[in-house]
Design a protein around this motif. Sequence first.
Motif, PDB file in Angstrom:
ATOM      1  N   ALA A  14      -7.961  15.877   5.234  1.00 15.69           N
ATOM      2  CA  ALA A  14      -8.406  14.679   5.936  1.00 15.69           C
ATOM      3  C   ALA A  14      -8.036  13.479   5.078  1.00 15.69           C
ATOM      4  O   ALA A  14      -8.207  13.502   3.857  1.00 15.69           O
ATOM      5  CB  ALA A  14      -9.906  14.724   6.154  1.00 15.69           C
ATOM      6  N   VAL A  15      -7.477  12.440   5.720  1.00 15.65           N
ATOM      7  CA  VAL A  15      -7.017  11.281   4.961  1.00 15.65           C
ATOM      8  C   VAL A  15      -7.538  10.006   5.608  1.00 15.65           C
ATOM      9  O   VAL A  15      -7.536   9.869   6.833  1.00 15.65           O
ATOM     10  CB  VAL A  15      -5.469  11.222   4.913  1.00 15.65           C
ATOM     11  CG1 VAL A  15      -5.003  10.111   3.987  1.00 15.65           C
ATOM     12  CG2 VAL A  15      -4.880  12.553   4.498  1.00 15.65           C
ATOM     13  N   LEU A  16      -7.996   9.104   4.777  1.00 16.64           N
ATOM     14  CA  LEU A  16      -8.344   7.750   5.235  1.00 16.64           C
ATOM     15  C   LEU A  16      -7.469   6.785   4.432  1.00 16.64           C
ATOM     16  O   LEU A  16      -7.476   6.828   3.203  1.00 16.64           O
ATOM     17  CB  LEU A  16      -9.842   7.473   4.971  1.00 16.64           C
ATOM     18  CG  LEU A  16     -10.318   6.043   5.184  1.00 16.64           C
ATOM     19  CD1 LEU A  16     -10.106   5.596   6.628  1.00 16.64           C
ATOM     20  CD2 LEU A  16     -11.797   5.922   4.816  1.00 16.64           C
ATOM     21  N   SER A  17      -6.651   5.999   5.165  1.00 21.48           N
ATOM     22  CA  SER A  17      -5.706   5.117   4.466  1.00 21.48           C
ATOM     23  C   SER A  17      -5.795   3.698   5.009  1.00 21.48           C
ATOM     24  O   SER A  17      -6.463   3.442   6.014  1.00 21.48           O
ATOM     25  CB  SER A  17      -4.269   5.596   4.624  1.00 21.48           C
ATOM     26  OG  SER A  17      -4.190   6.978   4.647  1.00 21.48           O
ATOM     27  N   ARG A  18      -5.068   2.809   4.315  1.00 19.43           N
ATOM     28  CA  ARG A  18      -4.998   1.420   4.771  1.00 19.43           C
ATOM     29  C   ARG A  18      -3.581   1.135   5.253  1.00 19.43           C
ATOM     30  O   ARG A  18      -2.620   1.393   4.509  1.00 19.43           O
ATOM     31  CB  ARG A  18      -5.378   0.496   3.622  1.00 19.43           C
ATOM     32  CG  ARG A  18      -5.398  -0.986   3.973  1.00 19.43           C
ATOM     33  CD  ARG A  18      -5.749  -1.857   2.782  1.00 19.43           C
ATOM     34  NE  ARG A  18      -7.139  -1.688   2.363  1.00 19.43           N
ATOM     35  CZ  ARG A  18      -7.539  -1.080   1.260  1.00 19.43           C
ATOM     36  NH1 ARG A  18      -6.653  -0.546   0.453  1.00 19.43           N
ATOM     37  NH2 ARG A  18      -8.816  -0.991   0.951  1.00 19.43           N
ATOM     38  N   GLU A  19      -3.436   0.717   6.474  1.00 24.32           N
ATOM     39  CA  GLU A  19      -2.172   0.290   7.093  1.00 24.32           C
ATOM     40  C   GLU A  19      -1.126   1.405   7.273  1.00 24.32           C
ATOM     41  O   GLU A  19      -0.597   1.587   8.358  1.00 24.32           O
ATOM     42  CB  GLU A  19      -1.562  -0.892   6.329  1.00 24.32           C
ATOM     43  CG  GLU A  19      -2.303  -2.170   6.678  1.00 24.32           C
ATOM     44  CD  GLU A  19      -2.000  -3.323   5.760  1.00 24.32           C
ATOM     45  OE1 GLU A  19      -1.141  -3.187   4.882  1.00 24.32           O
ATOM     46  OE2 GLU A  19      -2.646  -4.361   5.927  1.00 24.32           O
ATOM     47  N   VAL A  20      -0.770   2.116   6.192  1.00 27.55           N
ATOM     48  CA  VAL A  20       0.163   3.237   6.351  1.00 27.55           C
ATOM     49  C   VAL A  20      -0.490   4.487   5.787  1.00 27.55           C
ATOM     50  O   VAL A  20      -1.335   4.407   4.898  1.00 27.55           O
ATOM     51  CB  VAL A  20       1.505   2.985   5.638  1.00 27.55           C
ATOM     52  CG1 VAL A  20       2.395   2.100   6.487  1.00 27.55           C
ATOM     53  CG2 VAL A  20       1.264   2.402   4.271  1.00 27.55           C
ATOM     54  N   GLU A  21      -0.042   5.625   6.278  1.00 26.18           N
ATOM     55  CA  GLU A  21      -0.764   6.870   5.979  1.00 26.18           C
ATOM     56  C   GLU A  21      -0.776   7.189   4.492  1.00 26.18           C
ATOM     57  O   GLU A  21      -1.746   7.696   3.967  1.00 26.18           O
ATOM     58  CB  GLU A  21      -0.138   8.017   6.773  1.00 26.18           C
ATOM     59  CG  GLU A  21      -1.046   9.218   6.966  1.00 26.18           C
ATOM     60  CD  GLU A  21      -0.798  10.322   5.952  1.00 26.18           C
ATOM     61  OE1 GLU A  21      -1.728  11.096   5.721  1.00 26.18           O
ATOM     62  OE2 GLU A  21       0.315  10.400   5.378  1.00 26.18           O
ATOM     63  N   TYR A  22       0.320   6.856   3.787  1.00 31.09           N
ATOM     64  CA  TYR A  22       0.369   7.241   2.374  1.00 31.09           C
ATOM     65  C   TYR A  22      -0.401   6.302   1.451  1.00 31.09           C
ATOM     66  O   TYR A  22      -0.549   6.566   0.278  1.00 31.09           O
ATOM     67  CB  TYR A  22       1.831   7.396   1.909  1.00 31.09           C
ATOM     68  CG  TYR A  22       2.718   6.204   2.213  1.00 31.09           C
ATOM     69  CD1 TYR A  22       2.658   5.071   1.419  1.00 31.09           C
ATOM     70  CD2 TYR A  22       3.585   6.218   3.303  1.00 31.09           C
ATOM     71  CE1 TYR A  22       3.450   3.979   1.697  1.00 31.09           C
ATOM     72  CE2 TYR A  22       4.385   5.135   3.577  1.00 31.09           C
ATOM     73  CZ  TYR A  22       4.313   3.996   2.780  1.00 31.09           C
ATOM     74  OH  TYR A  22       5.081   2.925   3.039  1.00 31.09           O
ATOM     75  N   ASN A  23      -0.909   5.231   2.009  1.00 27.61           N
ATOM     76  CA  ASN A  23      -1.704   4.296   1.206  1.00 27.61           C
ATOM     77  C   ASN A  23      -3.167   4.761   1.190  1.00 27.61           C
ATOM     78  O   ASN A  23      -4.049   4.153   1.774  1.00 27.61           O
ATOM     79  CB  ASN A  23      -1.563   2.908   1.837  1.00 27.61           C
ATOM     80  CG  ASN A  23      -2.017   1.816   0.882  1.00 27.61           C
ATOM     81  OD1 ASN A  23      -2.375   2.091  -0.259  1.00 27.61           O
ATOM     82  ND2 ASN A  23      -2.018   0.588   1.369  1.00 27.61           N
ATOM     83  N   HIS A  24      -3.408   5.870   0.481  1.00 22.29           N
ATOM     84  CA  HIS A  24      -4.708   6.549   0.568  1.00 22.29           C
ATOM     85  C   HIS A  24      -5.868   5.734   0.033  1.00 22.29           C
ATOM     86  O   HIS A  24      -5.774   5.155  -1.038  1.00 22.29           O
ATOM     87  CB  HIS A  24      -4.664   7.864  -0.215  1.00 22.29           C
ATOM     88  CG  HIS A  24      -3.713   8.858   0.359  1.00 22.29           C
ATOM     89  ND1 HIS A  24      -3.264   9.937  -0.331  1.00 22.29           N
ATOM     90  CD2 HIS A  24      -3.117   8.917   1.566  1.00 22.29           C
ATOM     91  CE1 HIS A  24      -2.427  10.630   0.420  1.00 22.29           C
ATOM     92  NE2 HIS A  24      -2.319  10.021   1.571  1.00 22.29           N
ATOM     93  N   ILE A  25      -6.942   5.728   0.776  1.00 24.68           N
ATOM     94  CA  ILE A  25      -8.225   5.267   0.239  1.00 24.68           C
ATOM     95  C   ILE A  25      -9.021   6.491  -0.187  1.00 24.68           C
ATOM     96  O   ILE A  25      -9.617   6.538  -1.258  1.00 24.68           O
ATOM     97  CB  ILE A  25      -9.004   4.462   1.301  1.00 24.68           C
ATOM     98  CG1 ILE A  25      -8.260   3.176   1.611  1.00 24.68           C
ATOM     99  CG2 ILE A  25     -10.419   4.160   0.796  1.00 24.68           C
ATOM    100  CD1 ILE A  25      -8.809   2.444   2.806  1.00 24.68           C
TER     101      ILE A  25
END
Lengths: 284, 425
Positions: free
Chosen positions: B369-380
């Motif tokens: 599960a991933v939560l990111s900002r703007e693009v998927e690889y910019n992980h939060i």
Amino acid sequence: MKRADETVTTYEPDNSLRKGYLSVFGEIVTELRENRWLMYQLFRRDFLALYKQSLLGALWAFIAPLAGMALFLLLNRSGIFLVGEIEAPYPLYAVLGLSFWQLFATGIVAGSNSLVKAGSMILQINFSRKSLVLASSGQAAVSFLIQFALVLALFALYGIAPGIGILAVPLAVIPIMLLTLGMGFISALLNALVRDTGTVLSMLVTFLMFLTPVLYTKPKDGLLLRITEYNPLYYLVSGARDLVLTGALAEQEGYFLSALFSVGVFLAGLVVFHLTETRITERI
Amino acid sequence: MEGDTVIKAEHVSKKYSRFLKKSMLYGIEDIGRNLLGMRSRSGVLRPGEFWSVDDVSFEVKRGETLGLIGPNGSGKTTLLKMLNGIFWPDRGRIMVRGRVGALIAVGAGFHPLLTGRENIYVNGAILGMGRREIGRKFDSIVEFAAIGDFLDTPVKHYSSGMFVRLGFSVAVHCEPDVLLVDEVLAVGDTGFQSKCYRRIAELMEKGVVIILVAHNMETIRHMCRKALFLWKGQVRDMGDSDGVVLHYLRLLQEEQIRKAQAEKGEQSRTAPERGGGGRITGIEFLDGQGNRADAFATGSPLRVRMEYEASGEIEHPVFAIHLYAGGALYASFISDSRSPLPERLQGRGAVELSIPQLHLPAGVYAVSAVLSREVEYNHIDWHNQEYFLQVGRKENSIGLVALPHRWSPVAAQAALKAKRTGEAG
């Protein structure tokens, strides 16, 4: 798919304790008989590998004793070290003695390294570990054969005929081999357990070489004489040399006691190895 | 031991020492005791020792395959080595019927300077084959390894694949009654891997007992009917491989969550979160009725609920769910601007991913599960393969995808007609 030869193997702690110590000899004999081919293959592997990436290859077996002999010749000529009265030409005396000595020296060093060198293989495959020690001394035997060819060449060079005792050399080699293997078994175990053993042993072999009258004659008196009198290696090496040079054993009693001693060392080494080899594997 | 039992382990334990120097001293003590004919008191722990395998009992019958699973350091390899007789147990007893072959590390006895041909003889002898046996099987070994012209080349010039192939080939030709396999199949290309599995399947048909250690749960489920789950040296579960594998994956998941939470707690204590941060607080799998589940039939609906907590404000958030099996990414679901999701996140909340029909082949899937900002690889926040999902039953688990389909009978006359038209055309 049922097979008649399926045997059930049981592993549990203190196995030999449960089965009784007499069964140990039977187990050892069976293991050695079943693994003759493995020993040959292990020996062949070491032999092939040793000379594959070497420029001079088997020539080293000639160079080492010649260099040792030359050194002693030099020391003797300059009067620093006296080799004593020898009837035969010194190079012949020295190279002959060294060939028997090397059998012990290279054999025991190879034996002590055999388990440690195999390392990961021992931890990953269950095979006869005694074969590993036994095969390691094969290299020493090959070097001996090469050096003995050098001895024969020297006989021809000096125009001397060797004594009839030269035919007994295969027999005379046996006690030296037994002593080497017996000590090899023990030192292989110790080396696997405590790595200092290898270092101590290579020092000890050099030390023993000077302590044992191989390149010089038996001393006439003093402390060195007393040590020599209790040194089985002296009797075994010089006995074998006497056989070739004169055709007779000079110190029969000492020789036979030493031969008996080496049989004892061999058997003791074999039994100790058998009883402790799995314990050792855990510590490698 | 009864007629068809091949391996029987009774309360088997093995201890190790944590420290090398102590290990040396203990070794000397044990050996001394063995030589003097004294009991080695091996069942007692001395200071600095621990049980690597602790009271393990099991039985394997002819033709059975047992999978050994467990995290690293759970005692799987130690157990294999005891079954092989390399180590002896410190407590308990192991009985093995017949010849044991081991694929613990292939090519262990190879000498780099010797040629392939020379090494086949040496390795075969080490694995217990006789002169005639190797002579008879030599061609078959070379053919299986597919090393071609490299037979007379020193093995140090082999590629790692060739090295493994030759090692495996020699090992499987020694006709064991019990074959111990430890992860070796993970190397080599896929073509060779499937060849190895075929060979193992052939051995199984002959009644050879296979003990397989693998970290790939699909391998275990495919090859083994029974599985044994080791956890810190002890048997945690044993039985039908499907159930045991799931049990193992769940425990692994719990452990990972616990670890992650501990880390998070640590972080929040030491360094306060930066502005705009956030985290995924949980993942739930829901079935068509909205009930929580973690096993689904192929083709049934699946909903994944992802809960989050934003410490600041997260602009243009991107949510993603990835499904993995056997290390391969099977499916990805990444939210984008077309998804009807909020433009910015604040505080706690949840989003849901709906998959109307889960057309995945049966298997256990690891879920990220991933939560990111703007693009998927910019992980939060990124929970990498921390959740597990079971799909279907293993009977039909072949292939990469499970396309919707049905089978139906065709009337005899219609079939004939179709055939004739086909021939004419």
